[in-house]
Scaffold this active site. Structure first.
Site, PDB file in Angstrom:
ATOM      1  N   ASP A  96       0.847  -1.187   0.000  1.00  0.00           N
ATOM      2  CA  ASP A  96       0.000   0.000   0.000  1.00  0.00           C
ATOM      3  C   ASP A  96       0.889   1.245   0.000  1.00  0.00           C
ATOM      4  O   ASP A  96       2.111   1.141  -0.001  1.00  0.00           O
ATOM      5  CB  ASP A  96      -1.007  -0.006   1.153  1.00  0.00           C
ATOM      6  CG  ASP A  96      -0.404   0.380   2.498  1.00  0.00           C
ATOM      7  OD1 ASP A  96       0.844   0.435   2.609  1.00  0.00           O
ATOM      8  OD2 ASP A  96      -1.170   0.625   3.441  1.00  0.00           O
ATOM      9  N   ASP A 259      -5.315  -6.162   8.132  1.00  0.00           N
ATOM     10  CA  ASP A 259      -3.957  -6.005   8.643  1.00  0.00           C
ATOM     11  C   ASP A 259      -3.993  -5.201   9.930  1.00  0.00           C
ATOM     12  O   ASP A 259      -4.904  -4.392  10.140  1.00  0.00           O
ATOM     13  CB  ASP A 259      -3.061  -5.300   7.616  1.00  0.00           C
ATOM     14  CG  ASP A 259      -3.474  -3.855   7.385  1.00  0.00           C
ATOM     15  OD1 ASP A 259      -3.006  -2.969   8.125  1.00  0.00           O
ATOM     16  OD2 ASP A 259      -4.277  -3.603   6.467  1.00  0.00           O
TER      17      ASP A 259
END
Length: 417
Positions: A96, A259
């Site tokens: 990301d 996450d």
């Protein structure tokens, strides 16, 4: 449900000596130190989440990688750099942009192609589109409300970049699976973002900005999203959210992965919930280094306490903890030693009852993880990164066990995603 652990270069030195606190003088961190998936026989997560901001930094600040580490990652690729094949469990890598690191900027600092270069060049399995995080949660505020002007701007930026990301991924025939990002400030705004992302073509969507939200608020957003999601194809990833007790509910809403660093960070950031067990938590036993505690060093410099006295109390506390673990003394002199040293380096918090509970139950003896079996009581001593990170790895192990239990899985089961 897959659990991804965000990388922040958290490793431990396998040659660290806990009594002398010495390291091998020839140690090379990148070569010799080990990740959690190398230390533990069963990896405590399904994969790693690697942020471009952590690796490359932004205009506002540097990342956590050195220049040499960054070059090595780009040169070798993620699988070799993170030694994914050195552990006992196959792992995946998700990338990301690290939107939290540039939240104060007007516009994300990375171009779509720069991000694709990062994901594809490092060999990631999944890549999340560039996004701009929204922190506010106002469930009754609509897009037309003036208060939502900045939130709308950030959501529009995120969706525009998601469309460009999708088109560039198709044109470049990337090797990773792309995820769009839904940012919002209310259940309805999240649902609107998901609908737009599905119209673009995304079947994997990351839900961002939910870290500050309480569980009922997250569930309210998922319920609204559920009204527009394609139940046959759309799957969600929760960014930064861990709610182990809610995994079955999350799964019902199409969440297949998440996450979080919470289990790891609680080992040394939380005031009391430092050591995980299958049924609860314990406080870690604080014995800071004399030369590493700012408050204590200030008292020594001012002449309020002698350095020799502080060192004596520190050594006594450590000695008695080890004697207790070896069944050579009972609990009272250990708690007394911890209290005496605490009065010197802290002087405010009385943790004696919490310490007594940790010591009386000896939770490290009941734990099956490799770390607790190897280093014993050292795992619950709050002192320096080598112990604290190992306790964080232990917490990840227990968290993953809890996650399996919630899903009715065994260590051998494969994830449905």
């Amino acid at each position: 449900m897959k659990f991804f652990f965000p990388d922040s270069q958290d490793q431990v030195d396998p040659g660290f000596h806990f009594v002398t606190e010495e390291r091998d003088p020839f140690r090379v961190r990148q070569r010799d130190d080990q990740y959690a998936h190398e230390v533990l026989t069963q990896a405590p997560f399904d994969g790693l989440l690697v942020s471009k901001a952590i690796v490359d930094g932004t205009a506002a600040g540097t990342g956590k990688y050195t220049v040499a580490q960054r070059h090595r990652l780009y040169r070798e690729g993620a699988r070799r750099f993170f030694r994914l094949d050195h552990g006992h469990t196959p792992l995946e890598i998700m990338g990301d942009c690290g939107a939290f690191s540039y939240v104060t900027e007007e516009y994300p600092p990375y171009s779509v192609d720069e991000v694709i270069d990062f994901y594809d060049g490092c060999g990631f399995h999944y890549g999340i589109a560039v996004d701009h995080v929204i922190f506010q949660y106002e469930p009754k505020t609509t897009r037309d409300d003036k208060r939502a002007e900045e939130w709308v701007r950030r959501q529009d930026i995120t969706l525009d970049l998601a469309e460009k990301f999708w088109q560039r991924c198709k044109a470049r025939r990337v090797s990773f699976a792309p995820l769009g990002v839904a940012q919002g400030w209310s259940p309805q705004s999240y649902a609107d973002a998901v609908k737009t992302l599905q119209d673009i073509g995304y079947q994997r969507i990351a839900l961002g900005g939910m870290v500050p939200l309480k569980t009922p608020e997250i569930l309210a957003c998922l319920a609204a999203i559920d009204q527009v999601r394609d139940h046959d194809t759309t799957r969600f990833h929760l960014l930064g959210v861990s709610r182990c007790d809610e995994v079955r509910t999350f799964a019902d809403y199409g969440v297949t992965s998440f996450d979080s660093t919470s289990p790891f960070r609680q080992a040394f950031k939380d005031d009391r919930d430092n050591y995980y067990t299958p049924t609860g938590t314990y406080v870690a036993l604080r014995v800071p280094q004399v030369d590493g505690n700012a408050k204590l060093k200030a008292r020594i410099r001012s002449g309020e306490i002698s350095q020799n006295r502080a060192l004596e109390l520190e050594r006594t506390a450590l000695t008695r903890l080890r004697q207790y673990d070896a069944d050579e003394i009972d609990i009272d002199p250990v708690v007394h030693a911890l209290d005496e040293y605490s009065a010197v380096w802290d002087g405010k918090s009385d943790r004696s009852s919490q310490y007594r509970a940790t010591l009386a139950d000896r939770p490290w003896r009941a734990c099956a993880c490799d770390l607790c079996k190897t280093i014993g009581i050292e795992i619950v001593i709050f002192r320096g990164s080598e112990r604290n990170k190992r306790r964080g790895f232990h917490n990840l192990y227990v968290f993953e066990q809890r996650l399996r239990a919630q899903q009715g899985r065994t260590p051998c089961d494969q994830d449905p995603t």
